[in-house]
Scaffold this active site. Structure first.
Site, mmCIF file in Angstrom:
data_model
loop_
_atom_site.group_PDB
_atom_site.id
_atom_site.type_symbol
_atom_site.label_atom_id
_atom_site.label_comp_id
_atom_site.label_asym_id
_atom_site.label_seq_id
_atom_site.Cartn_x
_atom_site.Cartn_y
_atom_site.Cartn_z
ATOM 1 N N CYS A 149 0.651 -1.572 0.442
ATOM 2 C CA CYS A 149 0.331 0.152 -0.147
ATOM 3 C C CYS A 149 0.558 1.316 -0.198
ATOM 4 C CB CYS A 149 -0.873 0.046 0.878
ATOM 5 S SG CYS A 149 -2.292 -1.781 1.450
ATOM 6 N N HIS A 177 -1.553 6.564 2.368
ATOM 7 C CA HIS A 177 -1.683 5.149 3.480
ATOM 8 C C HIS A 177 -1.671 6.330 4.440
ATOM 9 C CE1 HIS A 177 -0.452 2.360 5.883
ATOM 10 N NE2 HIS A 177 -0.873 1.698 4.865
#
Length: 551
Positions: free
Chosen positions: A49, A103
């Site tokens: 991510c 993120h």
């Protein structure tokens, strides 16, 4: 100036109807695709991510952001790079983030990069705090932190789930912009289909378990070097998976449980598709669809049992390939002022079967670093210049390509020169508990993977985390997949080639030749050199090749 609705899913592979998946029910995204430019072969730069999102949003590769884990902020760690929303904000856009776009955490300075990227602080759904807690009823009637977690939403805290809250907030923001003259850049990040599969239980009904099938290639690929294998540690940590007592690292998940994982993943995709439908139908109902560019993508893919693997954390197609869809009003579709609505909401629970046609597809290889220059161009803001080979001091430049010409003129056939470049770090040559997510200080090997039209070529090279330097002569292992005959990347033929001549050719290259060019030249050499003789065994490279758990 066109508005932008930028939608990013989490862990979504190309399991969508518009990408040819025969199982999934994704009518709203498919309908969006029918009016859009769809890139069929788009690839992330790292299948995890934080590194992937940072790379896409800055158009800088992980070796430039120097973010391979979750534990540093690129503006401090490598360079003060401009992001997509920051660039749009500088051009007069009202920029706002809902859900998981950057993120969260250290990787975006605990602020989602506010105030650089956003006009107001980012919104995170309050119910996300329960995502990793014991929320799933087990067979014993007690709550567990399970992988499989279909729930009755009314019984969840607040009677809601994170993506439902994010959609509500995004809808509210869209309504607030209707009479505002300033263009908006609204980024909406959905948490699904990321694990745990905490989703409304009714979506499971779309995928009867007796109709689910296992991955077509559930075995570890032939001659896969152990360094390439990801042992899916985060999946193993879930309560329901722990009870299965699966051996580490190669022990297979029981087939009946594999089917349930696949069922829940697909159900999570359909749940997320419904939220996309709510967003798009609101955009349409407010009269904004005719002046809003819509981008839909994902940070990376996810293995569903292919190669004996689950989750992301690898360089295979199933984890690096992502959907990439651009809707540009008046370009990808002609607006019919008298016709039906542009984006009617399609209730997947009552209309799961949806057929669509789409002639505007791009088949050539593209990358997520291409999103920044492409979106800037089609929004009419001008395209950031291409980055120099060393760009740590450059605040605004792009390491990707502007794909905007493709929208109007299409592709001129197969571009065999187009490649994507992905990478993944490892702490050791064999699977470890931290192989999936090594901290920067523990990275010893970096796997660089070049994906062309016909081939995937990966080299696992020695890496120094203190200097961020890769040693191109320290080859730990290699992979080569001939995709015409092996589209699933199940047979690594790297060991069939004589590496000695190629090593000599590489040794005479000047040190200024970058790694991407080196790998392109190496791949060309392999394809023209032929395989080694029956007596030649290729030295150390072959010593590193094992059968990936079949030994």
């Amino acid at each position: 100036m066109k508005n932008v609705l930028f939608i990013v899913a989490d862990d979504l592979r190309t399991s969508l109807g518009c990408y040819g998946d025969p199982v999934v029910k994704s009518p709203n995204i498919d309908h969006l695709a029918s009016k859009s430019q769809v890139f069929l072969n788009a690839y992330a730069q790292q299948a995890v991510c934080a590194p992937s999102r940072t790379s896409m949003l800055t158009s800088r590769r992980p070796d430039t952001t120097r973010l391979y884990d979750f534990k540093s902020y690129w503006r401090v760690h490598s360079g003060n790079y401009t992001t997509i929303p920051q660039y749009f904000k500088s051009k007069g856009y009202f920029t706002v983030s809902v859900g998981k776009v950057f993120h969260p955490g250290i990787a975006s300075n605990h602020t989602d990069d506010y105030p650089y990227s956003w006009s107001i602080p980012a919104y995170h759904p309050p119910s996300f705090r329960y995502e990793k807690e014991k929320m799933c009823k087990g067979e014993d009637g007690k709550l567990h932190a399970n992988l499989l977690c279909a729930v009755n939403v009314t019984e969840q805290p607040g009677g809601t789930l994170p993506d439902l809250e994010s959609t509500d907030e995004a809808v509210r923001l869209l309504k607030s912009r209707v009479n505002n003259d300033d263009p908006f850049f609204l980024a909406v990040g959905f948490h699904k289909p990321h694990i745990p599969f905490r989703i409304p239980q009714e979506y499971l009904s779309l995928y009867p378990i007796e109709q689910m099938k296992l991955a077509p290639d559930p075995d570890v690929p032939k001659h896969l070097p152990p360094v390439a294998y990801n042992p899916w540690t985060d999946v193993r940590k879930r309560d329901d998976v722990q009870k299965l007592n699966i051996s580490f690292p190669y022990g297979p998940i029981p087939k009946d449980f594999q089917l349930r994982i696949r069922q829940h993943y697909y159900a999570a995709v359909s749940y997320m598709d419904a939220q996309v439908g709510r967003l798009l139908s609101t955009l349409d109902a407010l009269g904004l669809a005719d002046n809003t560019v819509v981008v839909f993508t994902s940070d990376h893919g996810w293995s569903l049992g292919e190669h004996g693997e689950w989750a992301k954390y690898s360089n295979f197609d199933v984890t690096t390939r992502v959907p990439l869809i651009f809707f540009v009003p008046g370009v990808t579709t002609f607006l019919d002022w008298q016709g039906p609505s542009t984006f009617p909401f399609i209730d997947v629970l009552t209309q799961p079967e949806y057929s669509f046609q789409n002639g505007k597809v791009g088949k050539n290889v593209v990358e997520l670093v291409d999103v920044f220059p492409t979106l800037s161009s089609i929004a009419g803001l001008g395209t950031p210049q291409s980055c120099p080979d060393v760009s740590f001091q450059e605040e605004l430049c792009a390491e990707g390509r502007n794909l905007a010409n493709t929208f109007r003129y299409g592709e001129r056939g197969v571009n065999e020169e187009a490649v994507s470049f992905s990478q993944y770090p490892r702490p050791a040559d064999t699977p470890q508990v931290n192989s999936d997510l090594p901290d920067l200080k523990d990275i010893k090997v970096m796997g660089y993977s070049l994906r062309s039209w016909d081939y995937r070529y990966t080299l696992w090279l020695g890496f120094d985390p203190k200097t961020f330097q890769v040693n191109v002569s320290d080859i730990h292992a290699g992979e080569l997949y001939m995709l015409a005959d092996d589209p699933g990347e199940d047979n690594n033929v790297y060991t069939a080639f004589d590496h000695s001549v190629i090593k000599k050719n590489m040794a005479i290259l000047p040190p200024t030749v970058g790694l991407q060019m080196r790998m392109k030249l190496q791949l060309l050499s392999y394809l023209t050199a032929g395989t080694k003789t029956s007596t030649g065994q290729g030295g150390q490279d072959d010593a590193n090749q094992t059968d990936g758990g079949r030994n």
